[in-house]
Design an enzyme around this catalytic site. Structure first.
Site, PDB file in Angstrom:
ATOM      1  N   GLN A 123      51.310  43.751  40.123  1.00 51.84           N
ATOM      2  CA  GLN A 123      50.691  43.724  38.796  1.00 51.84           C
ATOM      3  C   GLN A 123      49.951  45.030  38.483  1.00 51.84           C
ATOM      4  OE1 GLN A 123      50.963  40.362  37.269  1.00 51.84           O
ATOM      5  NE2 GLN A 123      50.674  41.483  35.372  1.00 51.84           N
ATOM      6  N   LYS A 138      45.673  38.718  40.178  1.00 53.01           N
ATOM      7  CA  LYS A 138      46.575  37.556  40.180  1.00 53.01           C
ATOM      8  C   LYS A 138      45.850  36.400  40.839  1.00 53.01           C
ATOM      9  CE  LYS A 138      50.753  36.343  38.974  1.00 53.01           C
ATOM     10  NZ  LYS A 138      51.616  36.894  37.910  1.00 53.01           N
ATOM     11  N   ASP A 178      51.547  31.816  34.559  1.00 52.78           N
ATOM     12  CA  ASP A 178      52.656  32.236  35.421  1.00 52.78           C
ATOM     13  C   ASP A 178      53.379  30.918  35.741  1.00 52.78           C
ATOM     14  OD1 ASP A 178      53.543  34.837  37.058  1.00 52.78           O
ATOM     15  OD2 ASP A 178      53.816  33.154  38.389  1.00 52.78           O
ATOM     16  N   THR A 222      57.424  37.843  27.308  1.00 55.96           N
ATOM     17  CA  THR A 222      58.056  38.293  28.556  1.00 55.96           C
ATOM     18  C   THR A 222      59.581  38.280  28.391  1.00 55.96           C
ATOM     19  OG1 THR A 222      56.214  37.272  29.716  1.00 55.96           O
ATOM     20  CG2 THR A 222      58.043  38.059  31.058  1.00 55.96           C
ATOM     21  N   ASN A 253      59.235  29.508  30.802  1.00 55.21           N
ATOM     22  CA  ASN A 253      58.796  30.377  29.706  1.00 55.21           C
ATOM     23  C   ASN A 253      59.618  31.662  29.612  1.00 55.21           C
ATOM     24  OD1 ASN A 253      56.737  32.901  29.168  1.00 55.21           O
ATOM     25  ND2 ASN A 253      56.547  31.258  27.669  1.00 55.21           N
TER      26      ASN A 253
HETATM   27  P1  NDP Z   1      57.688  28.578  34.406  1.00 56.34           P
HETATM   28  O1  NDP Z   1      56.879  27.687  35.258  1.00 56.34           O
HETATM   29  O2  NDP Z   1      57.579  28.451  32.921  1.00 56.34           O
HETATM   30  O3  NDP Z   1      59.226  28.456  34.776  1.00 56.34           O
HETATM   31  C1  NDP Z   1      59.682  28.714  36.053  1.00 56.34           C
HETATM   32  C2  NDP Z   1      61.156  28.376  36.131  1.00 56.34           C
HETATM   33  O4  NDP Z   1      61.668  28.793  37.388  1.00 56.34           O
HETATM   34  C3  NDP Z   1      61.411  26.887  36.042  1.00 56.34           C
HETATM   35  O5  NDP Z   1      62.675  26.656  35.496  1.00 56.34           O
HETATM   36  C4  NDP Z   1      61.358  26.482  37.513  1.00 56.34           C
HETATM   37  O6  NDP Z   1      62.061  25.278  37.776  1.00 56.34           O
HETATM   38  C5  NDP Z   1      62.023  27.657  38.179  1.00 56.34           C
HETATM   39  N1  NDP Z   1      61.495  27.837  39.536  1.00 56.34           N
HETATM   40  C6  NDP Z   1      60.196  27.946  39.893  1.00 56.34           C
HETATM   41  N2  NDP Z   1      60.063  28.073  41.217  1.00 56.34           N
HETATM   42  C7  NDP Z   1      61.294  28.018  41.706  1.00 56.34           C
HETATM   43  C8  NDP Z   1      61.820  28.092  43.011  1.00 56.34           C
HETATM   44  N3  NDP Z   1      61.016  28.232  44.091  1.00 56.34           N
HETATM   45  N4  NDP Z   1      63.169  28.035  43.140  1.00 56.34           N
HETATM   46  C9  NDP Z   1      63.974  27.884  42.051  1.00 56.34           C
HETATM   47  N5  NDP Z   1      63.536  27.820  40.797  1.00 56.34           N
HETATM   48  C10 NDP Z   1      62.222  27.885  40.629  1.00 56.34           C
HETATM   49  O7  NDP Z   1      57.324  30.060  34.868  1.00 56.34           O
HETATM   50  P2  NDP Z   1      57.569  31.443  34.108  1.00 56.34           P
HETATM   51  O8  NDP Z   1      58.804  31.376  33.287  1.00 56.34           O
HETATM   52  O9  NDP Z   1      56.300  31.828  33.470  1.00 56.34           O
HETATM   53  O10 NDP Z   1      57.788  32.431  35.338  1.00 56.34           O
HETATM   54  C11 NDP Z   1      59.068  32.719  35.874  1.00 56.34           C
HETATM   55  C12 NDP Z   1      59.014  34.027  36.636  1.00 56.34           C
HETATM   56  O11 NDP Z   1      58.640  35.083  35.744  1.00 56.34           O
HETATM   57  C13 NDP Z   1      58.001  34.089  37.779  1.00 56.34           C
HETATM   58  O12 NDP Z   1      58.507  34.930  38.795  1.00 56.34           O
HETATM   59  C14 NDP Z   1      56.798  34.756  37.134  1.00 56.34           C
HETATM   60  O13 NDP Z   1      55.973  35.377  38.084  1.00 56.34           O
HETATM   61  C15 NDP Z   1      57.505  35.770  36.251  1.00 56.34           C
HETATM   62  N6  NDP Z   1      56.736  36.303  35.117  1.00 56.34           N
HETATM   63  C16 NDP Z   1      56.142  35.476  34.201  1.00 56.34           C
HETATM   64  C17 NDP Z   1      55.478  36.010  33.115  1.00 56.34           C
HETATM   65  C18 NDP Z   1      54.902  35.160  32.042  1.00 56.34           C
HETATM   66  O14 NDP Z   1      54.417  35.724  31.057  1.00 56.34           O
HETATM   67  N7  NDP Z   1      54.934  33.857  32.133  1.00 56.34           N
HETATM   68  C19 NDP Z   1      55.336  37.468  32.953  1.00 56.34           C
HETATM   69  C20 NDP Z   1      56.060  38.248  33.937  1.00 56.34           C
HETATM   70  C21 NDP Z   1      56.711  37.661  34.973  1.00 56.34           C
HETATM   71  P3  NDP Z   1      61.353  23.832  37.600  1.00 56.34           P
HETATM   72  O15 NDP Z   1      61.429  23.517  36.150  1.00 56.34           O
HETATM   73  O16 NDP Z   1      62.162  22.956  38.478  1.00 56.34           O
HETATM   74  O17 NDP Z   1      59.947  24.000  38.083  1.00 56.34           O
HETATM   75  O1  2IT Z   2      53.503  38.417  36.068  1.00 57.55           O
HETATM   76  C1  2IT Z   2      52.966  38.619  34.957  1.00 57.55           C
HETATM   77  O2  2IT Z   2      52.953  39.733  34.435  1.00 57.55           O
HETATM   78  C2  2IT Z   2      52.366  37.464  34.274  1.00 57.55           C
HETATM   79  N1  2IT Z   2      52.448  36.348  34.777  1.00 57.55           N
HETATM   80  C3  2IT Z   2      51.638  37.666  32.981  1.00 57.55           C
HETATM   81  C4  2IT Z   2      50.247  38.169  33.219  1.00 57.55           C
HETATM   82  C5  2IT Z   2      49.362  38.219  31.999  1.00 57.55           C
HETATM   83  O3  2IT Z   2      48.179  38.531  32.207  1.00 57.55           O
HETATM   84  O4  2IT Z   2      49.806  37.987  30.874  1.00 57.55           O
END
Ligand code: NDP
Ligand code: 2IT
Length: 458
Positions: A123, A138, A178, A222, A253
């Site tokens: 991050q 984080k 996250d 994102t 998300n």
């Molecule tokens: P969500 O909780 O909204 O969604 C996560 C998705 O990934 C779900 O479909 C989930 O399945 C699946 N998932 C989670 N863990 C696992 C696993 N161990 N194996 C397989 N599938 C898995 O999270 P986000 O969309 O926010 O985050 C997704 C990724 O993006 C993460 O790596 C996060 O760190 C990264 N990220 C997020 C940001 C944000 O703004 N939200 C910004 C930058 C990066 P299920 O529905 O079964 O739980």
């Molecule tokens: O991994 C990431 O960049 C996030 N989960 C978003 C962090 C934030 O502060 O919006």
């Protein structure tokens, strides 16, 4: 202009990296994800350390890799059956050279010190790349939101914030979402923080609801940002999303809004997944169905095929990478693309990989992509749109005004183009033309390292 580096300066830089990396392993044993993130960044910094040895003199790596603060705490709560449950809470306040610590909170049973430190370390550089005044942090918990009632989610998040509030604040540390933490959880945490503090400090959390200080466009940021970044990569080769076949893992998300923007640009998104398995829909994923199943009903992605019987559901996550595609967007979790999956993607003709998740490709998988000329958008750069719009939310909160969706989206688009350009430029300057991984790491590192040096040994 690429620099020619002397053998002597390269050897000195390599020895330095190796020495500090060994210290990291010794000080943080058994933390494999953290080691992986450090190794990826450190190795790509060798050309900068060789060209600008004052960074070595300032021992910048040993300083940058040690968190300013690492907090763990007990999170007790009572479940619906009256049983007392105990989870572990974490917050790493990694680096404040550029501004308040900033980064998401993850609620997932796999969360431990290694996961939090790898995410926090990444991050720092991601936030630096956005060009905004935000440091790196984080946090999260090993709490598993799956199968919990609405009341249990609220009680847990309130207990979590009852401890976390001591360490956060609009000018100190600003968490967001996250995995497992979205607008619902942020809302409960914001409510609890406000109650404890007895004042309105909107900028303490980002990703809030639109009605109480949230920014339009944060939910989409994102995923949209990822597509804007990949679009720049594709353009450099005369390619685009129009008519391209796209596979996106996850259905949370990041995944949902990556699919939405890719579809808007004319792509055919044929597959997405959750932690149980994946759906393949050759006619193109119906996003309305996915949004309802995952965002509203909070059910499993396998439900999709009940409404779209021509689509297929397969148990298990990794198989999604066996589907032939032009563009692969891992948007679920760390290490979801193994070396074998990377080889399969390459064999099936993948042209570009954009990392929406944090560290979704193993080091070996990245190597396969780079050696085979696949356009590779590393997480730190490609998924920075979320935190970038979080910083825009902080700005709006400070000014007590809100921008329109179009204004936020235009700023996001420009930030993603800037990140792409600065990564390209740094890669060229330090002798790795076209390597966005090296470019992004170097560009992010220099901004943080220079600020740290300017602020003295603190
Ligand atoms: P969500 O909780 O909204 O969604 C996560 C998705 O990934 C779900 O479909 C989930 O399945 C699946 N998932 C989670 N863990 C696992 C696993 N161990 N194996 C397989 N599938 C898995 O999270 P986000 O969309 O926010 O985050 C997704 C990724 O993006 C993460 O790596 C996060 O760190 C990264 N990220 C997020 C940001 C944000 O703004 N939200 C910004 C930058 C990066 P299920 O529905 O079964 O739980
Ligand atoms: O991994 C990431 O960049 C996030 N989960 C978003 C962090 C934030 O502060 O919006």
């Amino acid at each position: 202009m690429a620099t020619i580096l002397s053998e002597e300066s390269l050897t000195q830089a390599k020895e330095y990296v190796d020495r500090v990396y060994k210290t990291v392993i010794a000080r943080n044993p058994h933390e494999s994800e953290f080691h992986q993130a450090v190794k990826e960044i450190f190795e790509s910094l060798i050309p900068v350390l060789a060209k600008e040895p004052h960074y070595i003199k300032h021992n910048i790596l040993e300083r940058i890799v040690e968190p300013e603060r690492f907090i763990t705490f007990r999170v007790p709560w009572v479940d619906d059956n009256g049983n007392v449950q105990v989870n572990r809470g974490f917050r790493v306040q990694y680096n404040s050279a550029l501004g308040p610590y900033k980064g998401g909170l993850r609620f997932h049973p796999s969360v431990n010190a290694s996961i939090i430190k790898f995410l926090g370390f990444e991050q720092i550089f991601k936030n630096a790349l956005t060009g905004q005044p935000i440091g790196g942090g984080k946090g999260g918990s090993d709490f598993d939101p799956k199968g919990k009632s609405e009341n249990e989610i609220m009680r847990f998040t309130q207990s979590f914030m009852t401890e976390l509030y001591k360490y956060v604040g609009p000018d100190v540390d600003v968490p967001a979402g996250d995995i497992g933490v979205g607008a619902r959880e942020i809302g409960y945490m914001y409510g609890q923080y406000k109650r404890i503090r007895g004042s309105i400090e909107a900028g303490v959390l980002t990703g809030k609801g639109i009605g109480y200080g949230g920014s339009l466009g944060r939910k989409e940021a994102t995923g949209y940002g990822l597509i804007y970044f990949v679009e720049e990569m594709l353009k450099s080769k005369g390619l685009g999303f129009k008519d391209a076949t796209v596979v996106v893992s996850g259905s949370g998300n990041v995944s949902i809004y990556a699919m939405e923007k890719a579809q808007q640009l004319g792509a055919r998104v044929v597959a997405c997944s959750d932690s149980n398995g994946y759906v393949y829909d050759p006619q193109g994923i119906n996003l309305e169905t996915v949004k309802r199943i995952k965002e509203v009903e909070r059910k499993r992605i396998r439900e999709y095929v009940k409404e779209h019987p021509h689509a297929t559901y397969t148990e298990g996550c990794e198989g999604i990478w066996s589907i032939p595609c032009d563009i692969a967007l891992p948007c679920a979790t760390q290490n979801e693309i193994s070396e074998a999956s990377a080889r399969l993607l390459v064999a099936n003709g993948v042209k570009a990989v954009g990392e929406g998740a944090n560290m979704p490709s193993t080091l070996e998988a990245i190597d396969v992509f780079l050696k085979n000329g696949v356009l590779f958008g590393p997480a730190k750069a490609a998924n920075a749109g979320g935190v970038a719009v979080s910083a825009l939310e902080m700005s709006q909160n400070s000014m007590r005004l809100s921008w329109s969706f179009e204004e936020v989206d235009a700023k996001l688009h420009q930030i993603m183009k800037n990140i792409y350009q600065s990564s390209v430029k740094a890669a060229e300057e330090y002798g790795y033309p076209g390597n966005l991984l090296v470019g992004a790491n170097i560009a992010g590192f220099k901004r943080v390292a220079d600020a740290m040096i300017a602020q003295g040994v603190v």
